[in-house]
Structures are given as structure tokens and as C-alpha cells.
Design a protein around this motif. Sequence first.
Motif, PDB file in Angstrom:
ATOM      1  N   ILE A  62       0.842  -1.207   0.000  1.00 32.04           N
ATOM      2  CA  ILE A  62       0.000   0.000   0.000  1.00 32.04           C
ATOM      3  C   ILE A  62       0.868   1.244   0.000  1.00 32.04           C
ATOM      4  CG2 ILE A  62      -1.757   1.317   1.215  1.00 32.04           C
ATOM      5  CD1 ILE A  62      -2.665  -1.214   2.460  1.00 32.04           C
ATOM      6  N   SER A  63       1.940   1.209   0.792  1.00 37.69           N
ATOM      7  CA  SER A  63       2.792   2.405   0.791  1.00 37.69           C
ATOM      8  C   SER A  63       3.378   2.623  -0.599  1.00 37.69           C
ATOM      9  CB  SER A  63       3.871   2.310   1.872  1.00 37.69           C
ATOM     10  OG  SER A  63       4.687   1.204   1.659  1.00 37.69           O
ATOM     11  N   LEU A 116       1.918   1.762  -3.435  1.00 38.49           N
ATOM     12  CA  LEU A 116       0.827   2.297  -4.268  1.00 38.49           C
ATOM     13  C   LEU A 116       0.616   3.779  -3.991  1.00 38.49           C
ATOM     14  CD1 LEU A 116      -1.979  -0.416  -4.250  1.00 38.49           C
ATOM     15  CD2 LEU A 116      -0.352   0.142  -6.053  1.00 38.49           C
ATOM     16  N   PHE A 117       0.692   4.117  -2.714  1.00 38.39           N
ATOM     17  CA  PHE A 117       0.524   5.520  -2.324  1.00 38.39           C
ATOM     18  C   PHE A 117       1.574   6.399  -3.011  1.00 38.39           C
ATOM     19  CE2 PHE A 117       2.098   8.698   0.831  1.00 38.39           C
ATOM     20  CZ  PHE A 117       1.033   9.577   0.747  1.00 38.39           C
ATOM     21  N   VAL A 153      -7.535  -2.972   4.820  1.00 47.39           N
ATOM     22  CA  VAL A 153      -6.496  -2.394   3.955  1.00 47.39           C
ATOM     23  C   VAL A 153      -7.115  -1.483   2.896  1.00 47.39           C
ATOM     24  CG1 VAL A 153      -5.005  -3.081   2.058  1.00 47.39           C
ATOM     25  CG2 VAL A 153      -4.688  -4.092   4.306  1.00 47.39           C
ATOM     26  N   ILE A 154      -8.203  -1.955   2.296  1.00 51.47           N
ATOM     27  CA  ILE A 154      -8.864  -1.135   1.273  1.00 51.47           C
ATOM     28  C   ILE A 154      -9.379   0.164   1.891  1.00 51.47           C
ATOM     29  CG2 ILE A 154     -10.872  -1.014  -0.261  1.00 51.47           C
ATOM     30  CD1 ILE A 154     -10.429  -4.094  -0.674  1.00 51.47           C
ATOM     31  N   GLY A 156      -6.568   2.416   2.418  1.00 54.34           N
ATOM     32  CA  GLY A 156      -6.157   2.931   1.115  1.00 54.34           C
ATOM     33  C   GLY A 156      -7.028   4.088   0.671  1.00 54.34           C
ATOM     34  N   LEU A 159      -6.037   7.991   0.088  1.00 51.77           N
ATOM     35  CA  LEU A 159      -6.278   8.629  -1.202  1.00 51.77           C
ATOM     36  C   LEU A 159      -7.066   9.921  -1.010  1.00 51.77           C
ATOM     37  CD1 LEU A 159      -5.418   7.466  -3.921  1.00 51.77           C
ATOM     38  CD2 LEU A 159      -7.829   7.004  -4.357  1.00 51.77           C
TER      39      LEU A 159
END
Lengths: 821, 133
Positions: A402-403, A405-406, B11-12, B15, B19
Motif C-alpha cells: 500500500i505504501s 501504491l501511495f 487495507v482497502i 487505502g 487517497l
Amino acid sequence: MPLYTGEQLMPGNTGQFLSVLSFVASLVATISFYKATVSKDVLLQQSWKRIARAAFALEIISVIGIFITLYYIISNHRFEYAYSWRHSNLALPMQYIFSCFWEGQEGSFLLWSFWHCVLGGIIMWREKEWEAPVMTTISLMQVALATMALGLYFFDLKIGSSPFVLMRNEDMLSPEQFPIGFKDGVLRQDYLSFIRDGKGLNPLLQNYWMTIHPPVLFLGFASTIVPFAFVIAALWKREYKNWLAPARPYALFSAGILGLGIMMGAAWAYESLTFGGYWAWDPVENASLVPWLVLICAIHTMIAYKHTGHSLKAAFLFYILQFLLIIYSTFLTRSGILGDTSVHAFTDLGMNAQLLAFLTVFVVPSLALFIVRYKELPTIKKEEQISSREFWLFVGSLLFFISALFIIGKTSLPVINKIFGTKYAPAEDIEYSYNKVLLLFAFVIGILTAIGQYLKYKQTPGKQLLKTLLWSTVLALIISLSISAFGEINYNKYGIGFLASIHAAIFAAVYAAVANFLYIFTGIKGKMIKAGASISHFGFGLVLLAILISSSKKEIISWNRSGILVNFGKDSKENPAENLTLVKGVATDMGKYMVTYVGDSTHPLDPKQYFKVNFQNKNSAEAFTLYPDAFVNYQGNGQLMANPDSKHYLHKDVFTYITSMPDPEKNRDTAQFHEKKVKPGDTIWYSKGFMILEKVNGRMSSRNNIRTEPGDSVFAASISIYAKDSSQYKAEPLLIIRNNTLIPVTDTVLSQSLELGFAGADANGIKLAVKESNAVQQYITLKAYQFPAINLLWLGIIITVCGFMLAMVNHIQKNRKAGVK
Amino acid sequence: MKTTHIILLIVIAVGIAILATSITDASTYDSVNSAKAKPGKYVHLIGKLDTSNGRHIEYDALKNPNYLSFHIVDSLGGSTRVVYMKGKPPTDMERSERMVLKGKMTDSAFLCEDILIKCPSKYTEEKAKISSK
């Protein structure tokens, strides 16, 4: 008989021929390796493999041949070739010839291609069973890279950009720009003799880091294809287990080298560029960091799969993505799309369609293959235990992912704008917008790194875990609390919440380092060959800690407390005033140091100018001299390109670089004297403060160096000057009366650019002439920082890389033993 | 529900939250006039150096090494004075064909935090620099 005298066309033709040969050879290798993979018949397999190997050998030879040819052209300064003219010149020291080589896009693609040849050679030599399918992917990559340097036209479409083109064929010589080389509008037969020198390497790249950083980084880039190719081969051949053992050493090698390459870039930025740090979340930095992060996810999920059978799908996906992200980052950095957001000015070579095709050729088939095979991939029905190692390996990888992707999401803003026509720009405070999110990840990742190895596969008994972790936890708490208590980490720019997160993350980083260090002795009983993972995790903990400390304690010490402070109302708090002007020979107050610009020096063989700056600690005997340097007016471009210099201590660096100096051309004194009538006790204002006429003495002067003759009448105006920066000066302009003529003797105050004259006197007072000069001085402007814990960062990186290499050696040995059995 | 599923959901959610925060962080590219319409807001301006009517780059390291002032004009013709309080003019400013300025519009000038210079493409620059000494 050549058309133009002095031209050597042979090397260019050879190079062009080899480029085409390389393209053809890699294409033949791709097809033959593919055939060798899909053939059912063993004999047919063997013969296809022979062809494929011969073709790849030819590919290796042609890539090396291109290398040698281009090296010949650059090192012999054949300026008829555009590449040589663009990137080198006669004055360039020999050690930078290689830097010219990869300054251009063509050369860097070639370097990348070269490493694939080396890796391909190793795979053909070592990997019997997997050779054909793995080499299919690598050969295909070689085809793609070969097209980048082809420079051929198919109808109107230009494929690639060749490093072997001539200047005269590239429209680079025209009658307007190069009149001396033309006669009656036609290029002269001896035009080459008028091109005396090349444009040369960008001075900022004339640095030893530019010689070693790109080869290491590109080896890192190139090596990511190997585990990717193994995964593709596994999916393709439906062999979901056997790929792991041979792929593992390559993956570990890749992670180590790519990490090293990235951080060498950081070291370069820190040591010799004036970015004021080692990391700035610049898109180009991010684009190479993200594949590394995903590669780490891939390695961890692969290990979970190896031991328990869980996480196979994730491992496959991560291995595919890490390589696709390498190609995506190539697209980002070379297409010019980052133009508005990155300080690294990448020029558009007009190959964007080709770069996009390059991306598509790898993204679409590999993801399609993954999706097609997805249902078939073996999974384990039983759920992981929450106390098991594999569960946390998966969670940790997911967080890392995730990091990643961020980071890549933020970096891709220009791409999003292009696709959707939006107008998003990067955040106001770019570094903070990354740090505030990643700090939380760092905390969790640090804790997981600490406890990960203490967990057992399948299930960990709680009591046992507490017992084994007890000492590490206590020790980590002691160390991190003492750092928090005595380290003076009070970075309050973003409030107490952010500061608290920093302290929490410091604990996590210390915990990661301590727990993994102790694990070498408690967990694996000091068997060093098995300690690769612990060592690299220990190093990673140190890196995290160093990043936290150096970033939160980085201090600007060149705060400007003098000069005019322009008031911008409510925005005045944003005035950083980080530049300090040093007048030659005048000690200036800078934080805890008194700094003096002593002088500068040049050397005939070195285009740089070195500035000598003395630092003297105000409270102790600490004193040192730094020599920041700069290219002044390089090739007449009127610019200052500076390189910093640092005083290295074990625990911190004092880091300084020149930001400006007077332009000798513009530095002419145009100021005028202004006369003012004053009486003793009067105050006169000037731009940087004020002065007071104390008294006027007759026949008395403290200025012994002024010669007077007997019979002269000497009047001295003694003046005290109070500058805004609270410094004080004395000046004493004189008026000498000799045989009824007035001889004024001026006095100057260098640091205030003041020139004072005694112009005359009458009963009401004297006439004082004041000039604020804009030319009398030699000065430099500089910025200085203090960086703590920077050495800890470099140490942590070296340890991490050593850990990866040790793990790689360990697994190569294991594979060898397994092979013997 | 399997624990992995719960983890994935969390997690989603994380995320999406991240964002959402980064979109509120994001700034915008503006023209001089649209930036003037929202003073005090952090924006990116794209324009080129304006040297018409005797306008010039003001910088004197002796007076104040942290004060730089110049004018820019954007593609729509909007023009503004720019004040940069972090140091000297960036390399190649005079030769730049376009620059990206980050900062806030105030009553008197555009208060700039960061200047990114875009030089003429390598190609045209090369043409210009072939000389025979």
C-alpha cells in the motif's frame, strides 16, 4: 574517398550495423527459446535451444561491440558524431568518459541491455531446467531495448534513437547557427575542422558518483527481470513449485543491488548536488523506489509460500508488478511527462509512442497470463493462524505494497492529468504530504520487522514469544526512550501529533534493529551463513532510525539575521531567509559559528573554483575549513553551478554550498556620494543601519597609515556605525588642509559597503559625504545545514545490502547441495 | 468470513482514506488571473519571464541574499510580480522558455516558494550553441 575531410564514418557504420545485428539476434533468440519451451519432442527442443544459445551469444557480442564502438567515438572526441559532441568535450577528464556514455538516453538503454546480457549468460550457464522459458522473456526484453537504439525509419515512424548519428545528418548544422562551416549555403567540405570542441558533460554530472551510480542502478533495474521471468515461466509451464529455489538468489541479489543503486543516488544528491538533502520525494527518486518496495513484498510472500503454501498468488502478483513498475518508471522518467513536477530535467526524445508500446508489450501479456492461470494456482483452504509467521509476513507485505501504491499514485499525478484532463498539482508541502502517511507505515513495519523472525510458522505459542522477545523489547525501550529523552528531537513544525508519531516510529526502528541483532545470537545461534535475513533487517532498522533522526533534526544554520528583512505582513513568518552573505575577510555570525570567507582558488586543469570558508565555533576550540566549489560561468553560460562540501563528524555533518557570488561584469560601482550637513551628535541613516558623528578632532588622527606633512592641518570626523545586525564599526574620514587646498581622505567600512568622506566644514558643522557602494566588495552567499545521523544512514544501507548478499550466497549453496543429492 | 478477508477490507479502507487525504492535499495549476481570484490559496502558476517595459530580475545578494523579484506573464496574457524569498535566481532563468512557480497570490505580488525552470529543449539549444571559437 569521404565526402567531407576528417570524418571517420567507419565506427558509426560498425555501430549501426551492430545495433541492427543486436536487434535481429535477440529476436531470433526470443523465437528459438520460445520454440525450445513449447516443443514436445526432446530432440527438437535441443536443436532449438542450440540455435537460441548461439543467437543470444551473438547478441552478447553485438552489445559489447556497440559498447566498444561508442567508447571509441567518445574517447577519441569524434565530434562529427552527435552523441560525442553532445556529451563530451576535449577538456573532460578521462574518468568521466564513461559518464558521457550514460548521460544520454541511448547510452543508458545500452547499459541496461549490457546487464541483461551478463545475467542472460549466467542463466544459460547455470539454470538447466528453466533456461528456455526464462530466457524467452529476457530475450524479448532485449528485443525491446534494441529497438530503443535502432534509429531506423519505417515509413514515417522513427524507431529508437541511435547514438551513431552524424551531426550533419541531424539538422544540427545550419547556415544560421554555424555560418563559418558553410560556403554559399552549402556545408563546407572541411566543416569538421571548425567544430573545435564538444558541448561537454553537464558540469553537475562531472562527479565520481556519476561514474559509479548508473551502472549499479541499472544492474538493479536489469536484475529485476530474472525473478519476473521465472514467475512467467512458472505460470506458463504450470510448474508452481520448482521455480522458487532457483529464482530466490536472483531475487535477493536484485533487492540488494537495486536498493544500493537507489541509495547511491541519494548519496550523490547529498554529497554533490545542492538539493539540501538525500531524499526529496522527487518523482524520479520515487519511480525507482516503488519497484524495490514491491520486490520486498514479493520476497516476503514467496518465503511464506515456501514454508507453508500460503500467499502464492500474492507472490506471483508482486513479482510481476515489481518488474512492470520498472518499465513504468522508465516510461515516467524518459517520456518527459514529469516535466512540470521533477527537478531532473528529462528531455523528450520523441519516442513516447515507442515507450508506451514497450510498456504495453510487457504489461498486457504478463497480467493476462496471471489472470488466466489464477484459478489453477494451488491454495490452502485452511486459514492462517493469527499467531503464525506467514500471516504477519502477508500483512507486512500488504502494508509495504500500500505504501508503494501511495507513492506511485502521487508520483503519477501528471499521468492522471493527461488521461483525465484534470489539473491537479503536487501538494503544497510535498515532503510532508508523503511523510505524514509513511511515518505511520514506518511505525507498523518497524514493529513487524522486529517481531517477524520470532514468530513460528503455522503457530506461535504466546508464552514462548513473550519470553524470547522480552530482552529485545526491554533493550529497545531503553535505547529509544533515551534517544527521545536526550536526543532533543522536538520537531514541532507540524504539531504535537506528528512529533509523537516520530517518537513512536523511532521506537519501532530501534526495536527492529535490536530484535534482529539479538536474533543472530538467540534465534540462529550465531550461524552467520544463515544470518542474511537478520542482518538485512538489522540494517533496515538502522536506516529507518537514521532517516527519522536526520530528517527531524536537520537544521539550517545559515539563518540570515542581517540585511533587509522585507516585511510581507502576515506571510512574513514564511520568510525562510536561508542564505547568508559573507563579505571576504569579515567574520560573520552564523548560528554557533563565526564564519569567514577567506578566499578562493582555481587550478588550470580544473574548471571549478574553490571557495575557502573558515568555521570557528563561538563557544569552543572547534574550528575547520570547508572548500565548497562551483563552476563559475561554465562555457560562458553566466551561471553558477555549485557543489557542496561537508565537515564529517561521526554523529553529524556540517554541510555548506555557495548559492551566489557577484557577477564581475555587472559589478561596477555606479553609486554616488551624497553630502549631508551634520553636527557632532547627529544621526545619519543608511540602508543597513545608522551612524552617529561623535566628534570632530583637529590635528588628531588614529589612522597612522595616512601620511601627513609638517604644516598640514588635519581634521578627523570620528563616526560610530550601528548596523541593523547589531554589529558596530568605527570610521574616521579626514580632511587635510595643505597650502590652502582641501584634501579629503575617505574611509570605508567594507562589510557595510560604506564609503565616508569629510567634504568640508563651516561654523554650523561639517559636510559628510556618504556613498553606499554596490561594487567594492568580494562576497559569496551560502547556505549551511547541519545533518545529524547521516553516517548511521550509510552504515545501515551497507549492512542491509550485505545481509541480502549473504542470504543470496546461502541460498546458492543450498541449491547446489540439493542439486548434488 | 476469513481473517484475510477482514484484513483486506481494512487495507482497502485505509487505502481509500489515504487517497482522500492526498486529494485534499493536492494543489492545482492556475493562470495568473484565476490565481488572483483566490488570493492566499496555494497554487502552481505556469508562465514565462516578463522583461517588457523595462521589467527585470531584481536581486542583490549584498542587500538581501534572500530576496528575488521579477515579473511573469502567462499564456493568457495575465501578468504579475513575483517575489521569492529563498535565494538567488535559479540557473538559466533568463534563458528559460517557461517556468512553474509554486506559491500564493497576495495583494502586491505572487509570493513564491519554489521555482522550476524549463529550458528550451535540448535540440534548439544545441543549434544555438554550435560556435567556432
